[in-house]
Design a protein around this motif. Structure first.
Motif, PDB file in Angstrom:
ATOM      1  N   THR A 119      39.999  26.682  32.001  1.00  0.00           N
ATOM      2  CA  THR A 119      39.864  26.263  33.394  1.00  0.00           C
ATOM      3  C   THR A 119      40.536  27.280  34.310  1.00  0.00           C
ATOM      4  O   THR A 119      41.675  27.691  34.063  1.00  0.00           O
ATOM      5  N   CYS A 120      39.847  27.686  35.370  1.00  0.00           N
ATOM      6  CA  CYS A 120      40.393  28.640  36.325  1.00  0.00           C
ATOM      7  C   CYS A 120      41.556  28.001  37.090  1.00  0.00           C
ATOM      8  O   CYS A 120      41.436  26.891  37.606  1.00  0.00           O
ATOM      9  N   ASP A 121      42.670  28.723  37.161  1.00  0.00           N
ATOM     10  CA  ASP A 121      43.847  28.222  37.867  1.00  0.00           C
ATOM     11  C   ASP A 121      43.658  28.181  39.382  1.00  0.00           C
ATOM     12  O   ASP A 121      44.406  27.494  40.075  1.00  0.00           O
ATOM     13  N   PHE A 122      42.672  28.891  39.909  1.00  0.00           N
ATOM     14  CA  PHE A 122      42.432  28.910  41.349  1.00  0.00           C
ATOM     15  C   PHE A 122      41.393  27.879  41.778  1.00  0.00           C
ATOM     16  O   PHE A 122      41.674  27.019  42.601  1.00  0.00           O
ATOM     17  N   CYS A 123      40.171  27.969  41.246  1.00  0.00           N
ATOM     18  CA  CYS A 123      39.096  27.073  41.699  1.00  0.00           C
ATOM     19  C   CYS A 123      38.964  25.821  40.828  1.00  0.00           C
ATOM     20  O   CYS A 123      38.208  24.917  41.168  1.00  0.00           O
ATOM     21  N   HIS A 124      39.682  25.787  39.699  1.00  0.00           N
ATOM     22  CA  HIS A 124      39.729  24.644  38.783  1.00  0.00           C
ATOM     23  C   HIS A 124      38.396  24.341  38.103  1.00  0.00           C
ATOM     24  O   HIS A 124      38.193  23.244  37.593  1.00  0.00           O
ATOM     25  N   LYS A 125      37.483  25.325  38.080  1.00  0.00           N
ATOM     26  CA  LYS A 125      36.203  25.159  37.381  1.00  0.00           C
ATOM     27  C   LYS A 125      36.338  25.618  35.941  1.00  0.00           C
ATOM     28  O   LYS A 125      37.159  26.483  35.620  1.00  0.00           O
ATOM     29  N   ALA A 181      45.390  37.442  34.017  1.00  0.00           N
ATOM     30  CA  ALA A 181      45.875  38.604  34.754  1.00  0.00           C
ATOM     31  C   ALA A 181      46.919  38.262  35.802  1.00  0.00           C
ATOM     32  O   ALA A 181      47.023  37.126  36.258  1.00  0.00           O
ATOM     33  N   LYS A 182      47.660  39.296  36.174  1.00  0.00           N
ATOM     34  CA  LYS A 182      48.629  39.194  37.264  1.00  0.00           C
ATOM     35  C   LYS A 182      47.858  39.059  38.572  1.00  0.00           C
ATOM     36  O   LYS A 182      46.807  39.666  38.758  1.00  0.00           O
ATOM     37  N   THR A 183      48.399  38.257  39.481  1.00  0.00           N
ATOM     38  CA  THR A 183      47.714  38.000  40.744  1.00  0.00           C
ATOM     39  C   THR A 183      48.412  38.699  41.906  1.00  0.00           C
ATOM     40  O   THR A 183      49.539  39.181  41.775  1.00  0.00           O
ATOM     41  N   THR A 184      47.755  38.704  43.051  1.00  0.00           N
ATOM     42  CA  THR A 184      48.335  39.276  44.261  1.00  0.00           C
ATOM     43  C   THR A 184      49.564  38.494  44.709  1.00  0.00           C
ATOM     44  O   THR A 184      50.328  38.977  45.539  1.00  0.00           O
ATOM     45  N   MET A 234      41.768  33.088  35.181  1.00  0.00           N
ATOM     46  CA  MET A 234      40.823  33.105  36.301  1.00  0.00           C
ATOM     47  C   MET A 234      39.386  33.331  35.853  1.00  0.00           C
ATOM     48  O   MET A 234      39.142  34.018  34.854  1.00  0.00           O
ATOM     49  N   CYS A 235      38.470  32.774  36.628  1.00  0.00           N
ATOM     50  CA  CYS A 235      37.055  33.076  36.460  1.00  0.00           C
ATOM     51  C   CYS A 235      36.806  34.445  37.109  1.00  0.00           C
ATOM     52  O   CYS A 235      37.681  35.007  37.783  1.00  0.00           O
ATOM     53  N   LYS A 236      35.621  34.985  36.928  1.00  0.00           N
ATOM     54  CA  LYS A 236      35.300  36.312  37.452  1.00  0.00           C
ATOM     55  C   LYS A 236      35.469  36.382  38.971  1.00  0.00           C
ATOM     56  O   LYS A 236      36.074  37.310  39.501  1.00  0.00           O
ATOM     57  N   SER A 237      34.952  35.407  39.686  1.00  0.00           N
ATOM     58  CA  SER A 237      35.016  35.405  41.144  1.00  0.00           C
ATOM     59  C   SER A 237      36.455  35.372  41.641  1.00  0.00           C
ATOM     60  O   SER A 237      36.845  36.152  42.531  1.00  0.00           O
ATOM     61  N   PHE A 279      39.126  36.230  39.972  1.00  0.00           N
ATOM     62  CA  PHE A 279      39.810  37.457  39.565  1.00  0.00           C
ATOM     63  C   PHE A 279      39.576  38.558  40.599  1.00  0.00           C
ATOM     64  O   PHE A 279      40.502  39.255  40.995  1.00  0.00           O
ATOM     65  N   PHE A 280      38.328  38.716  41.049  1.00  0.00           N
ATOM     66  CA  PHE A 280      38.035  39.761  42.032  1.00  0.00           C
ATOM     67  C   PHE A 280      38.688  39.473  43.377  1.00  0.00           C
ATOM     68  O   PHE A 280      39.019  40.393  44.112  1.00  0.00           O
ATOM     69  N   ASP A 281      38.927  38.210  43.677  1.00  0.00           N
ATOM     70  CA  ASP A 281      39.600  37.842  44.929  1.00  0.00           C
ATOM     71  C   ASP A 281      41.125  37.917  44.831  1.00  0.00           C
ATOM     72  O   ASP A 281      41.791  38.198  45.827  1.00  0.00           O
ATOM     73  N   ASN A 282      41.686  37.650  43.633  1.00  0.00           N
ATOM     74  CA  ASN A 282      43.132  37.476  43.505  1.00  0.00           C
ATOM     75  C   ASN A 282      43.816  38.333  42.439  1.00  0.00           C
ATOM     76  O   ASN A 282      45.039  38.403  42.416  1.00  0.00           O
TER      77      ASN A 282
END
Length: 68
Positions: free
Chosen positions: A11-17, A26-29, A36-39, A41-44
């Motif tokens: 489950t993605c920690d950001f969008c919860h999908k 990965a490390k985030t901003t 994270m999902c692909k989307s 990851f590219f945002d954060n």
């Protein structure tokens, strides 16, 4: 050499999908690490490689490390 398999949450920690294709650990901003999902990851995400993160792809029902 044996493939590295992801054993954590799908489950993605950001969008919860539920992640079904490419998963990023990965490390985030924000400074913390996340699954994270692909989307998201590219945002954060900060990138892939030592100290940054890994990319996993779904193969035969398992996430296998392909980069990072």
């Amino acid at each position: 050499m044996a493939a590295t398999t992801w054993l954590g949450s799908h489950t993605c920690d950001f969008c919860h999908k539920e992640i079904t294709d490419n998963l990023y650990d990965a490390k985030t901003t924000y400074g913390s690490w996340a699954t994270m999902c692909k989307s998201c990851f590219f945002d954060n995400g900060l990138g892939l490689g030592l100290g940054l993160g890994q990319k996993y792809e779904m193969h035969d029902g398992k996430f296998i490390k392909v980069e990072g």
